[in-house]
Scaffold this active site. Structure first.
Site, PDB file in Angstrom:
ATOM      1  N   ASP A 104       8.952  47.200  32.080  1.00  0.00           N
ATOM      2  CA  ASP A 104       8.347  46.133  32.878  1.00  0.00           C
ATOM      3  C   ASP A 104       7.698  45.079  31.980  1.00  0.00           C
ATOM      4  O   ASP A 104       7.448  45.313  30.792  1.00  0.00           O
ATOM      5  CB  ASP A 104       7.287  46.789  33.783  1.00  0.00           C
ATOM      6  CG  ASP A 104       7.057  46.017  35.069  1.00  0.00           C
ATOM      7  OD1 ASP A 104       7.464  44.858  35.150  1.00  0.00           O
ATOM      8  OD2 ASP A 104       6.447  46.597  35.986  1.00  0.00           O
ATOM      9  N   ASP A 145      10.178  42.448  43.719  1.00  0.00           N
ATOM     10  CA  ASP A 145       9.256  43.378  44.386  1.00  0.00           C
ATOM     11  C   ASP A 145       9.341  43.218  45.899  1.00  0.00           C
ATOM     12  O   ASP A 145       8.763  44.007  46.635  1.00  0.00           O
ATOM     13  CB  ASP A 145       7.812  43.118  43.930  1.00  0.00           C
ATOM     14  CG  ASP A 145       7.499  43.836  42.629  1.00  0.00           C
ATOM     15  OD1 ASP A 145       8.336  44.631  42.176  1.00  0.00           O
ATOM     16  OD2 ASP A 145       6.416  43.582  42.063  1.00  0.00           O
TER      17      ASP A 145
HETATM   18  C1  DGJ Z   1       5.717  45.337  38.775  1.00  0.00           C
HETATM   19  C2  DGJ Z   1       7.017  45.929  39.206  1.00  0.00           C
HETATM   20  O1  DGJ Z   1       7.830  44.955  39.750  1.00  0.00           O
HETATM   21  C3  DGJ Z   1       6.763  47.051  40.199  1.00  0.00           C
HETATM   22  O2  DGJ Z   1       7.977  47.567  40.635  1.00  0.00           O
HETATM   23  C4  DGJ Z   1       5.910  48.104  39.539  1.00  0.00           C
HETATM   24  O3  DGJ Z   1       6.627  48.724  38.507  1.00  0.00           O
HETATM   25  C5  DGJ Z   1       4.632  47.481  39.024  1.00  0.00           C
HETATM   26  N1  DGJ Z   1       4.875  46.351  38.180  1.00  0.00           N
HETATM   27  C6  DGJ Z   1       3.812  48.505  38.285  1.00  0.00           C
HETATM   28  O4  DGJ Z   1       2.719  47.977  37.700  1.00  0.00           O
END
Ligand code: DGJ
Length: 719
Positions: A472, A540
């Protein structure tokens, strides 16, 4: 060989299955562009050139005022060299003078391709390369202009490498690539968006006089824009018309410029953004710019997308993963956030298996309980995971699930030991340190940072031995500066090179580790990332009402087989969505779950397990199929698409109705990409239709019912 040079006319021809690209060495020893479009024979094309005097257009006395760099189409437009349009190359030479007129010296043609030093580049199987050496008059700078041709996929990549041949430093202020096109009757298509909406806004505008384009100065390709763009004829649609597609293989600051010049021609320049960019090149050093990938199709936007999809699957994504089945995963984030511990994770396993999940991903929360801590140290939180990751992973595996883990290597929390010991390892200018999601960004251009992260990641990976890693990146870069005594104009590019270096080290040591990249959802969705991670978390936003737009927008440039896509309980739009609709949206790409399986009723459990089985039957369409957008994206109340196997023997049709509208309760939809002479059994009514009927007349999709968020899926099988 798909590259030819005519010694008499000095024309280079680059041929792919359906396209020709041509340019020549002109009177000024400059590379003058001639043509890019549908295949044509190797005629002498020089008659097309624009040769007449033009007020204020500078020219070389020896050659005459009919030939001005400001008029003709160029292969490598350079700054301060008599061409006032957008430029791909800008240098400050060893004497402190701007300018970089380059002339042709020699060329070489060879099969395959050369690697691009620290940058990712498309894989060379089936490719041919043309490398042209150019020099400035004083011969203090050598530029290599490199074309790589993949004939089968109708793709040509282009980039430059700049070598300092003098004994003093020179500054590279811009190093990009692009193409000039005759005429200006084009629309420009770009992918815009924002967090929760990445690439959903497919913007199409006529190319106007002046400068247009997209960029990112954030340190990542970004949620708001994407390095991909296209130029198409005004009348081009999904199925017909001329379309040029471009994508830069790069994950950091980029700049795409589209300029309609005074003669009504179009210049395209795409590369690392020149925003605060200044690369110091020592004697004998070479700067390598990222490559621009181009395609052309006469079969509309759909044709362009399919060229890119094939190309990305065959030549960008690691062949070990590109066409292979990916695990259906259950990720903890959407349902639990930071609130996870060993007991909870282990309690999920049986239910996860019941719904058909094959891999359990422990997302954020294994080394911390809030976003203000833990990054940089990545020490497992013993209160939550007393036995540590290795034991946890073993227990998960013992129960028959594979194990996955989340990390965010490029970031550091202020409270971490890492930051307390190495304050000089973060990106900032002077003392200004903006936080983003409570965190700072590590200076990935610093080799010591990469070394530390590599060791730290190896310890974690060696202990947990995950099958899958979610990588990430949750904030953009601001105050781009390094606290090391480095040339500050290089910091942003060095950051990206550092990220690539870490990827290279990790993928070399763990070749079977499946990596899914992510940046606060889909904020770094680009070819550079896809080179290292076969899949990217698309957004997300998993609400099917809006996810569909995100995925269709993304499909313009990227294949569904690289889009992470999960069935969740998200209600970003505030609307209720049926399980079927959620499944349809999630099975667009690489299917998985982000929900609490314990809270499911027996009926829900059964339904999800059916979905998992169904997905396994449909997965080949996602991984290997040809993708056709049938009814457009954001254009109304319906979306429809078709996934067709390469041999055209099977096709999976999807129609989504967002809102029920009385006058549209029944729809005729025309298919694409089927075999016109074949006959197909239709799963909707069990009847047999010819491909030709399905494509020309279409199929009536019966009563759409009083339901918003309705998905209809139909399988066509050749009989
Ligand atoms: C952002 C990501 O898009 C989410 O899926 C998740 O992994 C969060 N970060 C975790 O902090």
């Amino acid at each position: 060989m798909n590259i030819c040079f005519d010694e008499v006319t000095k024309i280079f021809y680059l041929d792919t299955r359906h396209t020709t690209y041509a340019f020549f060495v002109n009177e000024l020893f400059t590379l003058e562009h001639l043509y890019y479009g549908a295949s044509i024979p190797h005629d002498d094309l020089r008659g097309i050139c624009f040769r007449r005097p033009y007020s204020f257009a500078p020219y070389e006395r020896m050659v005459g005022d009919c030939v001005s760099p400001d008029i003709f189409l160029q292969e490598l437009p350079a700054a301060n060299a008599g061409d006032y349009r957008a430029y791909a190359l800008s240098l400050l030479d060893e004497n402190g003078k701007y300018g970089c007129r380059m002339h042709y010296v020699s060329h070489a043609v060879y099969a395959g391709r050369r690697d691009m030093a620290e940058l990712p580049c498309a894989r060379g199987e089936g490719a041919d390369s043309l490398e042209i050496v150019l020099k400035n008059k004083a011969e203090t700078v050598e530029v290599r202009l490199i074309y790589v041709v993949w004939a089968e996929e109708d793709v040509i990549a282009k980039h430059i490498e700049i070598k300092n041949c003098c004994d003093r430093e020179i500054h590279v202020l811009k190093a990009a690539a692009g193409v000039d096109l005759w005429g200006s009757d084009f629309d420009l298509i770009e992918l815009y968006g924002t967090y929760h909406c990445e690439r959903a806004d497919v913007q199409r505008t006529p190319v106007k006089r002046g400068l247009q384009g997209s960029f990112s100065n954030k340190g990542a390709s970004g949620h708001e824009s994407n390095p991909f763009f296209a130029l198409c004829a005004h009348n081009a649609d999904e199925n017909r018309g001329e379309v040029y597609g471009f994508n830069l293989m790069y994950s950091g600051n980029f700049k795409n410029e589209v300029q309609r010049d005074k003669n009504g021609n179009i210049r395209i320049v795409s590369g690392v953004s020149d925003y605060e960019f200044d690369w110091l090149l020592a004697p004998d050093e070479t700067f390598c710019a990222p490559e621009v990938v181009m395609t052309f199709s006469e079969s509309g936007l759909g044709g362009m997308s399919r060229n890119f999809h094939d190309f990305i699957r065959r030549h960008v994504i690691d062949p070990r993963f590109a066409f292979s089945s990916r695990p259906i995963l259950l990720n903890t984030w959407e349902a639990f956030g930071f609130d996870i511990d060993e007991e909870k994770i282990l309690s999920l396993v049986d239910r996860a298996k019941e719904i058909g999940a094959e891999l359990l991903v422990v997302d954020d929360g294994w080394f911390r309980s809030s976003e203000t801590e833990g990054l940089g140290d990545f020490c497992v939180c013993r209160e939550k995971f007393p036995s540590g990751l290795g034991v946890l992973a073993e227990k998960v595996r013992a129960k028959g699930l594979r194990f996955g883990l989340w990390v965010e290597p490029e970031m550091v929390s202020r409270s971490s030991n890492l930051y307390q010991t190495h304050r000089e390892w973060v990106i900032c200018s002077d003392d200004v340190k903006y936080l983003g999601r409570s965190q700072l960004v590590l200076d990935m251009g610093n080799p010591a940072v990469i070394e530390y992260l590599y060791d730290r990641l190896c310890l974690i990976l060696d202990e947990a031995r995950p099958d899958y890693l979610k990588w990430d990146m949750n904030r953009y870069i601001s105050e781009a500066g390094s606290l090391l005594p480095v040339h500050q104009g290089e910091v942003m590019h060095r950051y990206v090179l550092g990220v690539y270096r870490l990827f290279r080290l990790i993928t070399a040591r763990y070749p079977n580790l499946l990596i899914e990249t992510c940046a606060g959802g889909g904020g770094r969705f680009d070819l550079g990332m896809l080179y290292f991670s076969p899949q990217i978390w698309t957004s997300d936003n998993t609400d099917p009402f809006t996810r569909t737009d995100i995925q269709l927008g993304t499909s313009l440039a990227y294949p569904p087989s690289c889009m992470g896509s999960h069935l969740t309980r998200a209600r970003v739009t505030g609307l209720d969505a049926s399980e079927d609709f959620r499944y349809t949206a999630a099975s667009f790409g690489l299917y998985g779950y982000e929900l609490d399986p314990i809270g499911l009723s027996a009926r829900e459990c059964r339904r999800l397990s059916e979905f998992s089985r169904q997905y396994r039957k449909e997965e080949a369409f996602v991984l290997k199929g040809d993708f056709y957008r049938l009814i457009g994206h954001r254009s109304g109340n319906f979306v429809a698409y078709l996934q067709v196997t390469k041999d055209k023997s099977r096709a999976l049709f999807t129609l989504i109705q967002f809102l029920f509208v009385e006058e549209e309760r029944s729809k005729i939809v025309r298919m694409r990409g089927l075999d016109t002479r074949a006959r197909y059994r239709c799963s909707l009514d069990g009847k047999i239709y010819s491909g030709s009927v399905l494509m020309n007349l279409g199929l009536r999709i019966g009563d759409m019912e009083y339901q918003s968020g309705k998905a209809v899926r139909i399988l066509f099988e050749r009989v």
